[in-house]
Design an enzyme around this catalytic site. Structure first.
Site, PDB file in Angstrom:
ATOM      1  N   ARG A  99       4.454 -18.246  -9.062  1.00 34.26           N
ATOM      2  CA  ARG A  99       5.080 -16.962  -9.372  1.00 34.26           C
ATOM      3  C   ARG A  99       5.522 -16.197  -8.142  1.00 34.26           C
ATOM      4  O   ARG A  99       6.226 -15.190  -8.267  1.00 34.26           O
ATOM      5  CB  ARG A  99       4.142 -16.094 -10.225  1.00 34.26           C
ATOM      6  CG  ARG A  99       2.785 -15.838  -9.618  1.00 34.26           C
ATOM      7  CD  ARG A  99       1.844 -15.298 -10.702  1.00 34.26           C
ATOM      8  NE  ARG A  99       0.453 -15.428 -10.328  1.00 34.26           N
ATOM      9  CZ  ARG A  99      -0.295 -14.443  -9.862  1.00 34.26           C
ATOM     10  NH1 ARG A  99       0.223 -13.254  -9.735  1.00 34.26           N
ATOM     11  NH2 ARG A  99      -1.545 -14.630  -9.549  1.00 34.26           N
ATOM     12  N   ASN A 122      -2.012 -13.667 -15.349  1.00 36.98           N
ATOM     13  CA  ASN A 122      -1.248 -14.014 -14.144  1.00 36.98           C
ATOM     14  C   ASN A 122      -1.365 -15.506 -13.831  1.00 36.98           C
ATOM     15  O   ASN A 122      -0.360 -16.201 -13.645  1.00 36.98           O
ATOM     16  CB  ASN A 122      -1.732 -13.197 -12.943  1.00 36.98           C
ATOM     17  CG  ASN A 122      -1.527 -11.707 -13.136  1.00 36.98           C
ATOM     18  OD1 ASN A 122      -0.929 -11.279 -14.104  1.00 36.98           O
ATOM     19  ND2 ASN A 122      -2.036 -10.922 -12.218  1.00 36.98           N
ATOM     20  N   ASP A 123      -2.596 -16.010 -13.760  1.00 36.49           N
ATOM     21  CA  ASP A 123      -2.789 -17.429 -13.472  1.00 36.49           C
ATOM     22  C   ASP A 123      -2.537 -18.305 -14.692  1.00 36.49           C
ATOM     23  O   ASP A 123      -2.020 -19.417 -14.565  1.00 36.49           O
ATOM     24  CB  ASP A 123      -4.207 -17.677 -12.945  1.00 36.49           C
ATOM     25  CG  ASP A 123      -4.312 -17.424 -11.444  1.00 36.49           C
ATOM     26  OD1 ASP A 123      -3.263 -17.419 -10.774  1.00 36.49           O
ATOM     27  OD2 ASP A 123      -5.434 -17.210 -10.952  1.00 36.49           O
ATOM     28  N   ARG A 180     -12.678  -6.338  -8.728  1.00 37.27           N
ATOM     29  CA  ARG A 180     -12.521  -7.456  -7.795  1.00 37.27           C
ATOM     30  C   ARG A 180     -13.470  -7.269  -6.612  1.00 37.27           C
ATOM     31  O   ARG A 180     -13.556  -6.175  -6.056  1.00 37.27           O
ATOM     32  CB  ARG A 180     -11.084  -7.538  -7.289  1.00 37.27           C
ATOM     33  CG  ARG A 180     -10.023  -7.701  -8.381  1.00 37.27           C
ATOM     34  CD  ARG A 180      -8.646  -7.776  -7.746  1.00 37.27           C
ATOM     35  NE  ARG A 180      -7.579  -7.944  -8.725  1.00 37.27           N
ATOM     36  CZ  ARG A 180      -6.895  -6.954  -9.275  1.00 37.27           C
ATOM     37  NH1 ARG A 180      -7.180  -5.699  -8.935  1.00 37.27           N
ATOM     38  NH2 ARG A 180      -5.938  -7.178 -10.144  1.00 37.27           N
ATOM     39  N   ARG A 211     -16.300  -8.970 -11.406  1.00 35.75           N
ATOM     40  CA  ARG A 211     -15.885 -10.371 -11.304  1.00 35.75           C
ATOM     41  C   ARG A 211     -16.494 -10.972 -10.041  1.00 35.75           C
ATOM     42  O   ARG A 211     -16.364 -10.411  -8.952  1.00 35.75           O
ATOM     43  CB  ARG A 211     -14.364 -10.492 -11.245  1.00 35.75           C
ATOM     44  CG  ARG A 211     -13.887 -11.940 -11.246  1.00 35.75           C
ATOM     45  CD  ARG A 211     -12.378 -12.052 -11.224  1.00 35.75           C
ATOM     46  NE  ARG A 211     -11.820 -11.700  -9.925  1.00 35.75           N
ATOM     47  CZ  ARG A 211     -10.514 -11.714  -9.648  1.00 35.75           C
ATOM     48  NH1 ARG A 211      -9.651 -12.019 -10.592  1.00 35.75           N
ATOM     49  NH2 ARG A 211     -10.080 -11.381  -8.446  1.00 35.75           N
ATOM     50  N   GLU A 254      -8.141 -18.342 -17.646  1.00 35.15           N
ATOM     51  CA  GLU A 254      -6.897 -18.378 -16.870  1.00 35.15           C
ATOM     52  C   GLU A 254      -6.449 -19.803 -16.572  1.00 35.15           C
ATOM     53  O   GLU A 254      -5.421 -20.012 -15.935  1.00 35.15           O
ATOM     54  CB  GLU A 254      -7.071 -17.598 -15.564  1.00 35.15           C
ATOM     55  CG  GLU A 254      -8.327 -17.938 -14.797  1.00 35.15           C
ATOM     56  CD  GLU A 254      -8.611 -16.960 -13.671  1.00 35.15           C
ATOM     57  OE1 GLU A 254      -7.681 -16.305 -13.179  1.00 35.15           O
ATOM     58  OE2 GLU A 254      -9.791 -16.855 -13.277  1.00 35.15           O
ATOM     59  N   CYS A 280      -6.809  -8.836 -18.711  1.00 40.44           N
ATOM     60  CA  CYS A 280      -6.818  -8.070 -17.471  1.00 40.44           C
ATOM     61  C   CYS A 280      -5.663  -8.420 -16.545  1.00 40.44           C
ATOM     62  O   CYS A 280      -5.605  -7.949 -15.414  1.00 40.44           O
ATOM     63  CB  CYS A 280      -8.149  -8.256 -16.743  1.00 40.44           C
ATOM     64  SG  CYS A 280      -8.498  -9.969 -16.280  1.00 40.44           S
ATOM     65  N   HIS A 301       0.823  -1.204   0.000  1.00 45.11           N
ATOM     66  CA  HIS A 301       0.000   0.000   0.000  1.00 45.11           C
ATOM     67  C   HIS A 301       0.858   1.257   0.000  1.00 45.11           C
ATOM     68  O   HIS A 301       0.491   2.270  -0.605  1.00 45.11           O
ATOM     69  CB  HIS A 301      -0.932  -0.001   1.213  1.00 45.11           C
ATOM     70  CG  HIS A 301      -2.203  -0.761   0.973  1.00 45.11           C
ATOM     71  ND1 HIS A 301      -2.583  -1.169  -0.278  1.00 45.11           N
ATOM     72  CD2 HIS A 301      -3.183  -1.176   1.810  1.00 45.11           C
ATOM     73  CE1 HIS A 301      -3.737  -1.807  -0.196  1.00 45.11           C
ATOM     74  NE2 HIS A 301      -4.125  -1.824   1.060  1.00 45.11           N
TER      75      HIS A 301
END
Length: 571
Positions: free
Chosen positions: A466, A455-456, A298, A334, A432, A503, A191
């Site tokens: 990863r 990513n996945d 998300r 999502r 994914e 995405c 953050h």
């Protein structure tokens, strides 16, 4: 003294200023028991410490200028809310009462318990949400230990050196005029890193030993783009960096001038640039940058750090706030991606390999009573603006058909109850899982749109974790197998006449955008901070030329000159 070091650059800025070392760092809390007769007094001391930490945060909140962006203020508001959370306030009190722990140790044990949950998460962004816990706990510990606050010093033009910084410190110091900061710990998705990018503070994290190696007052160069830290530089080097600082001012103004300009390639091929968001507060930056849409919203945050599931009304009010706040900008919501790396408190499901187990759509279909409130809330929120539904981790057509049945049941129930909802909301799926990519043609006939979650997709295809330092060097978006799968999904969408977006992190990386354009991708969803850089690049690209180059490249996957041909496109 002369010093040259490297860390992780988390911003694109450069700064030159005198070093200011913050002494406050990670607190060393040792186990300590108290006399049982002193338990009530210890509980009272803990409550007073929480109250004091909360008061300090509120004071910081009041010191922030009114024109500060809402997404920045949200960091403080989030921490204020967490100081009312039973997991951080009531559980330590229970430990004090039950075991006669000192307040500091009880809070430390609860911190360790919460951080352990976040450390098991696979998603890099959600894993670094543990920073919120760390920072809030640290503020309460500072109050318990009655440590001095060092935020009232004159920091104008200084480069801050610290073990770590929390968002509250970062915001306050930004308004005190700091030039940059360097920390020994931290990562690019923490953050504090996100705040540094939002606030435009040049910063480098992960420079081990920096607080011991440099001294107060030394002139320091911070290159947030390259992750370089220099001290004791000669005039030639200082002049070089000053020229880069001057050039950056003009570049920022140039990028800002692209706000509102249509995203097209050089010959006018339209491209959709969308934002990935998570919290309701993220809508401000999405609107300011005039993103074409929200390609990924998300929803997992609604389930985190709590014992009970969110009910339909909480879902609905949250989604309605976002939809209305976007003021007509389309949004793709999502559905929950819980399980595996993202566990809700109280969930007892376990697996030897949770990333391949009961998660995302699989969990939703097994527990429809948990899933239906979210579906109903999305249908209701869609009355207030353009909404699409996106399902994560699809692997079979049976899942799609079962989802359609659940949506139809939700519509029928809402209609019978006389509750307003939107009919015919577009339904899409995240590609994914390699099986879904290989069967993309079949999925494209069942769904209204597809979104590639790189990513996945990359880690599942290459069988690597990863976030595991031992094997993440194998994480390669340009592996021939990955490019084949991406091309298959794009082609399937084109043949079915449905939109295909991306995405994952790959979508917002300028190194890969030319190749993706050449492969036929026309919808990109990325972090808001990457939108203008992507738009600037797109305006320079020749889509037809890239398509020709990419067709030749895809015929040479795995051949000796493959990497050479690839560099010609990506560079």
């Amino acid at each position: 003294m002369t010093f040259a070091g490297n860390g992780i650059g988390i911003t694109r800025g450069i700064a030159i200023g005198e070093a200011h070392i913050m002494q406050r760092g990670l607190l060393d809390i040792s186990p300590r028991l108290i006399d049982k007769a002193g338990i009530p007094a210890e509980i009272k001391r803990f409550r007073l410490a929480v109250k004091g930490a909360r008061a300090r945060l509120k004071e910081i909140r009041q010191r922030i200028p009114e024109n500060t962006r809402s997404d920045i203020i949200a960091f403080i508001d989030t921490h204020l809310l967490m100081m009312n959370d039973a997991a951080l306030v009531e559980v330590p009190i229970e430990l004090i009462h039950k075991h006669a722990y000192a307040a500091e140790w009880a809070l430390q044990l609860q911190r360790q318990s919460l951080v352990k949950v976040f450390d098991t998460m696979d998603d890099p962004y959600l894993r670094t949400r543990k920073d919120d816990v760390e920072h809030v706990v640290n503020q309460i510990q500072v109050s318990l230990l009655e440590l001095d606050d060092d935020n009232d010093e004159d920091l104008d033009g200084k480069v801050i050196l610290a073990l770590d910084l929390n968002p509250a410190d970062t915001i306050v110091m930004r308004h005190q005029g700091i030039a940059a900061f360097i920390t020994e710990f931290g990562g690019p998705m923490s953050h504090t890193a996100i705040l540094a990018r939002s606030l435009g503070i040049p910063a480098v994290v992960g420079v081990h030993g920096i607080t011991r190696l440099l001294r107060h007052g030394e002139l320091v160069v911070v290159d947030g783009e390259q992750g370089v830290v220099l001290a004791g530089a000669d005039q030639t080097i200082l002049s070089h960096y000053q020229e880069r600082i001057d050039a950056a001012w003009g570049r920022d103004a140039q990028l800002r001038s692209l706000i509102g300009k249509a995203a097209t390639t050089r010959e006018g091929v339209p491209v959709l640039l969308m934002a990935n968001i998570e919290l309701p507060e993220d809508i401000q930056s999405t609107r300011e940058l005039k993103a074409d849409a929200v390609g990924l919203y998300r929803t997992e945050f609604l389930y985190m750090n709590r014992q009970e599931m969110p009910d339909e009304e909480e879902h609905y009010q949250t989604y309605r706030q976002v939809v209305e706040g976007l003021n007509g900008i389309p949004i793709t919501i999502r559905t929950l991606d819980l399980g595996a790396d993202k566990q809700v408190d109280g969930c007892t499901t376990s697996s030897c390999n949770p990333a391949l187990g009961l998660r995302a759509v699989r969990l939703c279909l097994k527990e429809p009573k948990m899933f239906q409130p979210q579906l109903r809330a999305i249908l209701r929120a869609a009355v207030h603006g353009p909404v699409r539904i996106m399902i994560p981790m699809l692997s079979t057509l049976h899942e799609v058909r079962k989802l359609k049945t659940l949506i139809a049941e939700a519509e029928e129930a809402l209609s019978a109850e006389g509750v307003a909802f939107a009919k015919g909301i577009p339904l899409g799926g995240m590609i994914e899982v390699p099986a879904a990519a290989l069967a993309a043609d079949a999925f494209s006939r069942e769904l209204d749109f597809l979104s590639i979650g790189t990513n996945d997709l990359i880690q599942y295809t290459l069988a690597i974790d990863r976030v595991d330092d031992e094997v993440n060097y194998l994480y390669d978006p340009l592996h021939p197998a990955i490019l084949r799968l991406i091309q298959m999904v794009i082609t399937a969408g084109q043949q079915a006449g449905i939109p295909v977006s991306m995405c994952g992190e790959m979508a917002g990386d300028p190194r890969y955008i030319p190749l993706l354009i050449g492969m036929g991708l026309r919808e990109f969803s990325m972090q808001p901070g990457s939108l203008l850089i992507a738009k600037e690049l797109l305006l320079q690209l020749d889509a037809a030329k890239l398509a020709r180059q990419t067709r030749k490249l895809m015929k040479r996957l795995g051949e000796r000159d493959f990497e050479l041909q690839l560099r010609k496109i990506c560079n």
